[in-house]
Structure formats: C-alpha cells, structure tokens
Design a protein around this motif. Structure first.
Motif, PDB file in Angstrom:
ATOM      1  N   THR A  72       0.832  -1.212   0.000  1.00  9.95           N
ATOM      2  CA  THR A  72       0.000   0.000   0.000  1.00  9.95           C
ATOM      3  C   THR A  72       0.861   1.253   0.000  1.00  9.95           C
ATOM      4  O   THR A  72       0.588   2.219  -0.726  1.00  9.95           O
ATOM      5  CB  THR A  72      -0.932  -0.017   1.225  1.00  9.95           C
ATOM      6  N   LYS A  73       1.924   1.235   0.821  1.00 10.51           N
ATOM      7  CA  LYS A  73       2.836   2.388   0.831  1.00 10.51           C
ATOM      8  C   LYS A  73       3.525   2.546  -0.519  1.00 10.51           C
ATOM      9  O   LYS A  73       3.714   3.664  -1.014  1.00 10.51           O
ATOM     10  CB  LYS A  73       3.869   2.205   1.937  1.00 10.51           C
ATOM     11  N   MET A  74       3.908   1.417  -1.127  1.00 12.04           N
ATOM     12  CA  MET A  74       4.548   1.484  -2.446  1.00 12.04           C
ATOM     13  C   MET A  74       3.592   2.071  -3.481  1.00 12.04           C
ATOM     14  O   MET A  74       3.986   2.888  -4.332  1.00 12.04           O
ATOM     15  CB  MET A  74       4.986   0.075  -2.864  1.00 12.04           C
ATOM     16  N   LYS A  75       2.320   1.647  -3.383  1.00 11.28           N
ATOM     17  CA  LYS A  75       1.335   2.182  -4.326  1.00 11.28           C
ATOM     18  C   LYS A  75       1.169   3.685  -4.144  1.00 11.28           C
ATOM     19  O   LYS A  75       1.060   4.435  -5.132  1.00 11.28           O
ATOM     20  CB  LYS A  75       0.007   1.454  -4.126  1.00 11.28           C
ATOM     21  N   ASP A  76       1.153   4.130  -2.898  1.00 12.35           N
ATOM     22  CA  ASP A  76       1.051   5.570  -2.640  1.00 12.35           C
ATOM     23  C   ASP A  76       2.243   6.317  -3.230  1.00 12.35           C
ATOM     24  O   ASP A  76       2.094   7.411  -3.797  1.00 12.35           O
ATOM     25  CB  ASP A  76       0.966   5.823  -1.140  1.00 12.35           C
ATOM     26  N   VAL A  77       3.441   5.728  -3.105  1.00 11.99           N
ATOM     27  CA  VAL A  77       4.634   6.365  -3.683  1.00 11.99           C
ATOM     28  C   VAL A  77       4.517   6.442  -5.197  1.00 11.99           C
ATOM     29  O   VAL A  77       4.850   7.455  -5.825  1.00 11.99           O
ATOM     30  CB  VAL A  77       5.897   5.590  -3.262  1.00 11.99           C
ATOM     31  N   TYR A  78       4.010   5.351  -5.819  1.00 11.41           N
ATOM     32  CA  TYR A  78       3.836   5.352  -7.281  1.00 11.41           C
ATOM     33  C   TYR A  78       2.813   6.394  -7.717  1.00 11.41           C
ATOM     34  O   TYR A  78       2.957   7.019  -8.785  1.00 11.41           O
ATOM     35  CB  TYR A  78       3.399   3.972  -7.750  1.00 11.41           C
ATOM     36  N   ILE A  79       1.746   6.555  -6.894  1.00 13.50           N
ATOM     37  CA  ILE A  79       0.726   7.550  -7.250  1.00 13.50           C
ATOM     38  C   ILE A  79       1.309   8.951  -7.197  1.00 13.50           C
ATOM     39  O   ILE A  79       1.058   9.787  -8.086  1.00 13.50           O
ATOM     40  CB  ILE A  79      -0.481   7.415  -6.301  1.00 13.50           C
ATOM     41  N   LYS A  80       2.127   9.222  -6.168  1.00 18.18           N
ATOM     42  CA  LYS A  80       2.733  10.549  -6.040  1.00 18.18           C
ATOM     43  C   LYS A  80       3.867  10.752  -7.036  1.00 18.18           C
ATOM     44  O   LYS A  80       4.106  11.872  -7.475  1.00 18.18           O
ATOM     45  CB  LYS A  80       3.246  10.747  -4.617  1.00 18.18           C
ATOM     46  N   ASN A  81       4.567   9.691  -7.372  1.00 17.10           N
ATOM     47  CA  ASN A  81       5.696   9.781  -8.313  1.00 17.10           C
ATOM     48  C   ASN A  81       5.502   8.731  -9.405  1.00 17.10           C
ATOM     49  O   ASN A  81       6.037   7.612  -9.323  1.00 17.10           O
ATOM     50  CB  ASN A  81       7.021   9.554  -7.591  1.00 17.10           C
ATOM     51  N   PRO A  82       4.751   9.031 -10.423  1.00 14.21           N
ATOM     52  CA  PRO A  82       4.462   8.039 -11.481  1.00 14.21           C
ATOM     53  C   PRO A  82       5.712   7.539 -12.199  1.00 14.21           C
ATOM     54  O   PRO A  82       5.709   6.432 -12.740  1.00 14.21           O
ATOM     55  CB  PRO A  82       3.540   8.810 -12.447  1.00 14.21           C
ATOM     56  N   GLN A  83       6.743   8.373 -12.217  1.00 15.40           N
ATOM     57  CA  GLN A  83       7.956   7.927 -12.919  1.00 15.40           C
ATOM     58  C   GLN A  83       8.631   6.746 -12.231  1.00 15.40           C
ATOM     59  O   GLN A  83       9.435   6.033 -12.847  1.00 15.40           O
ATOM     60  CB  GLN A  83       8.960   9.084 -13.048  1.00 15.40           C
ATOM     61  N   MET A  84       8.312   6.500 -10.964  1.00 16.39           N
ATOM     62  CA  MET A  84       8.936   5.393 -10.230  1.00 16.39           C
ATOM     63  C   MET A  84       8.249   4.053 -10.508  1.00 16.39           C
ATOM     64  O   MET A  84       8.825   2.997 -10.292  1.00 16.39           O
ATOM     65  CB  MET A  84       8.908   5.677  -8.723  1.00 16.39           C
ATOM     66  N   GLY A  85       6.999   4.072 -10.965  1.00 13.62           N
ATOM     67  CA  GLY A  85       6.315   2.825 -11.257  1.00 13.62           C
ATOM     68  C   GLY A  85       4.841   3.037 -11.480  1.00 13.62           C
ATOM     69  O   GLY A  85       4.288   4.101 -11.214  1.00 13.62           O
ATOM     70  N   ASP A  86       4.182   1.974 -11.984  1.00 17.07           N
ATOM     71  CA  ASP A  86       2.757   2.029 -12.279  1.00 17.07           C
ATOM     72  C   ASP A  86       1.975   1.587 -11.049  1.00 17.07           C
ATOM     73  O   ASP A  86       2.155   0.463 -10.565  1.00 17.07           O
ATOM     74  CB  ASP A  86       2.440   1.106 -13.453  1.00 17.07           C
ATOM     75  N   PRO A  87       1.107   2.418 -10.486  1.00 16.69           N
ATOM     76  CA  PRO A  87       0.317   2.012  -9.308  1.00 16.69           C
ATOM     77  C   PRO A  87      -0.554   0.789  -9.574  1.00 16.69           C
ATOM     78  O   PRO A  87      -0.799  -0.018  -8.685  1.00 16.69           O
ATOM     79  CB  PRO A  87      -0.524   3.248  -8.996  1.00 16.69           C
ATOM     80  N   ALA A  88      -1.036   0.641 -10.806  1.00 11.76           N
ATOM     81  CA  ALA A  88      -1.923  -0.487 -11.116  1.00 11.76           C
ATOM     82  C   ALA A  88      -1.195  -1.827 -11.048  1.00 11.76           C
ATOM     83  O   ALA A  88      -1.831  -2.866 -10.885  1.00 11.76           O
ATOM     84  CB  ALA A  88      -2.533  -0.295 -12.502  1.00 11.76           C
ATOM     85  N   SER A  89       0.129  -1.803 -11.168  1.00  9.39           N
ATOM     86  CA  SER A  89       0.874  -3.061 -11.127  1.00  9.39           C
ATOM     87  C   SER A  89       0.847  -3.705  -9.748  1.00  9.39           C
ATOM     88  O   SER A  89       1.131  -4.905  -9.609  1.00  9.39           O
ATOM     89  CB  SER A  89       2.328  -2.818 -11.551  1.00  9.39           C
ATOM     90  N   VAL A  90       0.500  -2.928  -8.715  1.00 11.81           N
ATOM     91  CA  VAL A  90       0.483  -3.456  -7.356  1.00 11.81           C
ATOM     92  C   VAL A  90      -0.870  -4.074  -7.011  1.00 11.81           C
ATOM     93  O   VAL A  90      -0.980  -4.901  -6.103  1.00 11.81           O
ATOM     94  CB  VAL A  90       0.832  -2.333  -6.354  1.00 11.81           C
ATOM     95  N   ASP A  91      -1.928  -3.698  -7.739  1.00 10.77           N
ATOM     96  CA  ASP A  91      -3.281  -4.140  -7.401  1.00 10.77           C
ATOM     97  C   ASP A  91      -3.457  -5.651  -7.412  1.00 10.77           C
ATOM     98  O   ASP A  91      -4.081  -6.208  -6.497  1.00 10.77           O
ATOM     99  CB  ASP A  91      -4.284  -3.484  -8.355  1.00 10.77           C
ATOM    100  N   PRO A  92      -2.959  -6.396  -8.408  1.00 12.93           N
ATOM    101  CA  PRO A  92      -3.160  -7.864  -8.374  1.00 12.93           C
ATOM    102  C   PRO A  92      -2.583  -8.509  -7.121  1.00 12.93           C
ATOM    103  O   PRO A  92      -3.217  -9.386  -6.529  1.00 12.93           O
ATOM    104  CB  PRO A  92      -2.421  -8.346  -9.636  1.00 12.93           C
ATOM    105  N   ARG A  93      -1.446  -8.040  -6.718  1.00  8.27           N
ATOM    106  CA  ARG A  93      -0.830  -8.612  -5.527  1.00  8.27           C
ATOM    107  C   ARG A  93      -1.628  -8.250  -4.270  1.00  8.27           C
ATOM    108  O   ARG A  93      -1.804  -9.085  -3.367  1.00  8.27           O
ATOM    109  CB  ARG A  93       0.612  -8.116  -5.396  1.00  8.27           C
ATOM    110  N   LEU A  94      -2.134  -7.007  -4.200  1.00  4.61           N
ATOM    111  CA  LEU A  94      -2.957  -6.610  -3.066  1.00  4.61           C
ATOM    112  C   LEU A  94      -4.229  -7.444  -2.987  1.00  4.61           C
ATOM    113  O   LEU A  94      -4.668  -7.859  -1.905  1.00  4.61           O
ATOM    114  CB  LEU A  94      -3.309  -5.124  -3.164  1.00  4.61           C
ATOM    115  N   THR A  95      -4.826  -7.718  -4.155  1.00  3.43           N
ATOM    116  CA  THR A  95      -6.035  -8.556  -4.179  1.00  3.43           C
ATOM    117  C   THR A  95      -5.726  -9.961  -3.693  1.00  3.43           C
ATOM    118  O   THR A  95      -6.483 -10.553  -2.907  1.00  3.43           O
ATOM    119  CB  THR A  95      -6.597  -8.605  -5.605  1.00  3.43           C
ATOM    120  N   GLU A  96      -4.619 -10.489  -4.146  1.00  2.00           N
ATOM    121  CA  GLU A  96      -4.225 -11.839  -3.721  1.00  2.00           C
ATOM    122  C   GLU A  96      -3.985 -11.900  -2.216  1.00  2.00           C
ATOM    123  O   GLU A  96      -4.420 -12.844  -1.537  1.00  2.00           O
ATOM    124  CB  GLU A  96      -2.970 -12.255  -4.476  1.00  2.00           C
ATOM    125  N   ILE A  97      -3.310 -10.886  -1.687  1.00  2.00           N
ATOM    126  CA  ILE A  97      -3.050 -10.867  -0.243  1.00  2.00           C
ATOM    127  C   ILE A  97      -4.350 -10.746   0.537  1.00  2.00           C
ATOM    128  O   ILE A  97      -4.538 -11.393   1.575  1.00  2.00           O
ATOM    129  CB  ILE A  97      -2.089  -9.707   0.100  1.00  2.00           C
TER     130      ILE A  97
END
Length: 595
Positions: free
Chosen positions: A391-416
């Motif tokens: 969740t923290k990583m996703k927040d960082v991606y949302i604030k800094n899109p150049q660091m990564g895609d926030p949507a890439s974290v969603d499948p793993r969050l759903t699985e967890i």
C-alpha cells in the motif's frame, strides 16, 4: 716486525669477518626456524577450528519435528546455545590463524629476503675493503723491494768506483782503458735511481699508511657497525614478532570470554522443575483419575432388589468367589498390546489424524488447536505487513508516477486480501473447535471422578464420524471422563463367565441413599460384536482387534463413535464403532437405563 704485525692484523680482521659471517648466517636461520614455527602454529589453529566447527555442526538439531519438541526443554536449549557459542569460539581460532599468517609469517618472510640482501651487501663491502688494503700492501712491498734493490746496486757501483779510483799504480791511459769514468757515471746513476726509489717508497708508504688508517678506523668499523645494526634489528624484529604472537591470542580473549560466558549463562539457565513440568504439560491427557475403590463389606448381608431388567443373575453373583472380583483400575487396563512412553508420545505428536485433532486426548487436542491458531495468526500478521508495504509502495507510485505504475500493485494486493480472508476463516474454524474442547474439558477444581448418568436410548446407534481415523485415548466414551454426581441408584452387574451371553439377565438395584461405584466389578455383557476391520489400538484405553474376531459388548456407543468391548475377563477397551458389527441382546437397552 712491521711485516709480522701487519700480517697478524689482517689475519685477525679476516677471522673476525668469518666469525661474523657465521653468526649472522645462524641468526637468519633462527628467523627462518621461528617463521616455520609460526606457520605450523597457524595450521594447527586452522585445523582445530575446523574440527570444532564440524563437531558443533554434527550435534546441531536437525530440521524436523523432533527439533521443535526438544526446544521446549531448557537443558536442550542450553546445549544448542553451547553449540552456537562453540562455533563462535572456533571462529576466534580462525582469527588467530589469520592474524599469525598476516602479521608474522608473511612479514617475516619479506623481512628475511631483505635481511639476506643486506647481509650480502655488508660482507661484500668488507671483502672489497680487505682486498683493497691487501693490494695496497703488496704495492708498498713492491716499492720497498725496488728501493732496497736500487740502494744495493748503488752501493756496489760506488764501491767499484772507489776501488778503481784508489789504485795508485794506475796510469792515465789505464784509467781511460779500464773505464774509470764509466764506473763513476754508473755509480752516480745508481745513486740517482736509489734516490728515486726512495722517494717513491716514501710517498707510497705515506699513502698506504693513510689508507690503512682509513681501513681500520673508518671503513671496517663502519661495516662492522652496519652488521651490528642489522643484527640488532633482526633481534628486535624477532622480539616484536614474539610479542605479536602473544597479542594475537590476547586480542581474541574478550570474545572467547564472551563465548565461555554464554556457555555458562546457558548452563545456569537450565531449570529442572520447568523441564519436568514441561513433560507433564506435554503428556497431560486432560482426563481425571478414577475415584477411590470403596470397601465392600462381605460380613454384612447385601440387600439388593431383583428386577427383570437386571444385567446379571443374582445366583451367579452370589456363587462367584470374592477373589475373582477385580476392580477396574482406570485407565491402566491390562492389555497384551502394551505401549511405551515413546510410542505414546509419537502417536500424540507425530501421528497423522483429522484436521480437528479429535484423535488426541482433550488436553493434547487443546494444545494442538491453540498452536494451530497461533501459527495462523502469525501468517495473517505477515500478510498484513506485506499488504501495508505494498500500500505504501502504491502511494509512492501515485505521487511519483515515474517510479512505477500504481496499477501493477493491485493484483498482488487482491491476492493478499484473499489470503487474509482464508486465514481468518481458518482461525474461526479452529477457534470453534477449541471452544468446544474447552467446554468439554473437566474443571481443574474437581478432584474426584463423579458417577455417570447414561441417557436412555431408544435404538442402537452406530456412529460413522471421524472414529475411522482415530483411536480411543482413554476409557471415557465422551473423551472427558467427567460424570455428574448424584445419589440415584445405578445398575451393578458381574461379568458372565459363559462365552454365550445370558439371554435373561437379572437387574439389581441399590438403595436410593447409596452411591454405587461402577469400578467395584467389571461391567456385564450386553451383546456381541464382530470386527469388520483390524484395529491396532495403540493408545491407552483402547484394545487391538483382528478382522473377523468375536468380542463381547459391555458398553454401547454413546454418540462419540466408540464402543467398549471385552475379549476375556482381563482384556477390555474401546474400539471404533464403525469397525465392528454390533448385536445387542433384547434387554440390553433396558438394562443400561438408569432409574
């Protein structure tokens, strides 16, 4: 005398060079010997550390279920700590070997090469100076001999001239004829040569004396001083190495001391009472012990009421010798299938069984369920930590899109999230089983077993629940062996010695004010059964049966999937109801009903 003195001096100097050469060579050999000693000590330390590590590794606990069991005891944990400290102790010996090699052996090896080169240079300079002074001495000797020869030649020429000149009988013609003038000239020439040789000899003698003075007062002392300095440095270097040899050991002493302190602390942490209590906790079944065996006074007449529902014949009861009446010592029923403590522990801890651990005694089952709940809660905590991190990583991606895609974290969050839900469901399931066990377990304040009340049954029930996968742990059908106290009468029956069950058992009743202990005599036979499958009966309170074996039923299934049977007068126990085919006598249900 001068020649002898000079020869003795040079010989003495040559002897000193030979002695110094032998001594310095011996000094180098000593350094080489000491260096070899350090190398061998280092090899010993390495081998010792290797053996200590292998020893520690050999006795380290294996990765199996036994390790978890052993870690519960303080003396086992102390031993494991000792092994770990011993491994660290071996590491310090490796440090000693490494420091001896790097700080002494390698440095001394390099120093030996320099020492040999320096010694060679000094002795080369000494021999060169010795050869030079000897060469100068030979030249001086040559000048002296030439001067001596010229002087002798001049004397002979002078004597010859004076002899010719002193002869009074010689005429002028004879003087010219005999070469008087020539003799005079020869004498003068020889005198001149002697004078020149004398000058050369005097000049070279002065030069030689200066060189000799420099040789014995400057050159040779300097060389000897260099050799002395070299020797002192060698001795000082050996002393420093010996000091380092001791310091290498001293440097690791604090850590070695900590290792030994750790071993001592581990030994002092052993608690015998805690370990013995752990054994009690590990093997505690949760069942209560039976009540005291009551005294039966055969001196007084027993008043018994005979009813048509009795489970035994009153006549047989009177005719049966008192010695044949053996009270039932729960739960230690005589059984030819005796088990040892280790096999019992193995069946409790390592044995396979149903998911709810219903094959275990109540206390063991409670511990297993609680342990499973704790493990599931740990897994839930880990999953939650991962979810928080993502969740923290996703927040960082949302604030800094150049660091990564926030949507890439969603499948793993759903699985967890799904994993957490599954684990929570498992926790609820095991908590339900745990609550059921705790409700059925006896209270710790109850110190005596209480008499039981059997519910009337309208039909013979054969339970096919999880009894196929478990064994009866102890005597009680419901697993708790706790019965309600009351003062009502209950049926008391004798074992029918006849292999064929009595078709008309005669019930007997006790007065209302007496409490009857069913441990006084064995239960009566209420039917027969045939084993459909083999049953090993490892746990206490159970009995092993073979496929097709015929047995007597002395207590029917109370709804927990176990039926109590008897093979002979001394062998009885519980078997899974689903493993046998039961045939109860017509009056069995009435006989088992309490009034």
């Amino acid at each position: 005398m001068v020649e002898e003195r000079m020869g003795d001096c040079w010989s003495h100097t040559k002897d000193q060079f030979d002695n110094l050469e032998k001594h310095t060579q011996w000094g180098i050999e000593f350094v080489e010997k000491y260096n070899k000693f350090v190398k061998e000590r280092s090899e010993i330390e390495i081998n010792y550390a290797k053996q200590i590590r292998n020893l520690s590794k050999k006795y380290q606990p294996k990765k199996n279920s036994r390790e978890e069991e052993e870690s519960k005891y303080t003396f086992c944990r102390a031993f494991f700590t000792t092994l770990n400290e011993l491994n660290d102790y071996a590491g310090q010996h490796e440090v000693i070997a490494e420091n001896l090699t790097s700080q002494i052996f390698i440095e001394l090896t390099r120093y030996l090469q320099e020492l040999k080169a320096e010694r060679k240079t000094h002795f080369h300079d000494g021999r060169k100076a010795q050869q030079y002074i000897e060469s100068s001495w030979k030249q001086l000797e040559s000048c002296k001999r030439r001067f001596e020869r010229d002087c002798k030649e001049a004397d002979r020429a002078q004597q010859y001239f004076e002899k010719m000149d002193a002869d009074i009988n010689v005429t002028k013609a004879d003087v010219e004829k005999r070469g008087l003038n020539k003799a005079r000239q020869q004498a003068q020439m020889r005198h001149q040569m002697a004078s020149d040789s004398k000058g050369d000899y005097s000049s070279y003698l002065q030069k030689f004396n200066q060189e000799q003075n420099d040789h014995y007062h400057t050159i040779i002392p300097n060389i000897f001083q260099k050799l002395q300095d070299m020797e002192e440095k060698r001795i000082e270097r050996v002393g420093a190495c010996m000091k380092t040899f001791a310091e290498v050991d001293r440097q690791v002493l604090p850590i070695v001391g900590k290792c030994l302190d750790g071993m001592t602390t581990a030994a002092e942490s052993i608690e015998p009472k805690t370990d013995s209590q752990q054994v009690v906790e590990s093997f505690k079944s949760g069942f209560e012990p039976p009540s005291d065996v009551e005294f039966e006074d055969y001196g007084q007449a027993m008043k018994r009421t005979v009813s048509e529902n009795s489970l035994s014949n009153s006549k047989e009861s009177k005719e049966k010798p008192a010695g044949k009446s053996k009270p039932k010592l729960w739960p230690f029923i005589k059984n030819k299938n005796k088990i040892t403590l280790n096999s019992h522990v193995r069946s409790l801890i390592e044995g396979s069984g149903p998911e709810d651990f219903s094959h275990l005694p109540p206390e063991q089952r409670r511990k297993k369920l609680q342990g499973k709940i704790d493990d599931l809660n740990k897994d839930i905590h880990k999953e939650m930590d991962q979810r928080d991190a993502l969740t923290k990583m996703k927040d960082v991606y949302i604030k800094n899109p150049q660091m990564g895609d926030p949507a890439s974290v969603d499948p793993r969050l759903t699985e967890i999230g799904q994993n957490i839900e599954k684990l929570q469901a498992e926790v609820q399931k095991f908590e339900g089983w745990l609550a059921e066990v705790e409700e059925r377990m006896p209270s710790k304040s109850d110190s005596h077993r209480r008499s039981g009340l059997y519910e009337p049954q309208s039909s013979v029930a054969v339970s096919n629940n999880c009894a196929q996968d478990r064994e009866r742990p102890l005597s009680s059908p419901d697993g708790s062996y706790t019965e309600e106290q009351n003062t009502e009468t209950q049926v008391k029956a004798n074992i029918n010695p006849n292999p064929n069950p009595n078709p008309n058992p005669i019930p007997t009743t006790m007065p209302d004010d007496e409490e009857f202990d069913d441990d006084d005599e064995p239960l009566a036979t209420i039917g027969t059964c045939k084993a459909l499958y083999p049953f090993e009966g490892h746990n206490e309170g159970t009995i092993a049966v073979a496929e097709g074996e015929l047995l007597y039923v002395i207590e029917e299934d109370k709804g927990d999937g176990w039926t109590r049977v008897r093979r002979n007068q001394d062998e009885e126990g519980y078997v899974p109801t689903s493993y046998i085919e039961v045939n109860l006598e017509p009056n069995a249900k009435g006989a088992m009903t309490y009034i």
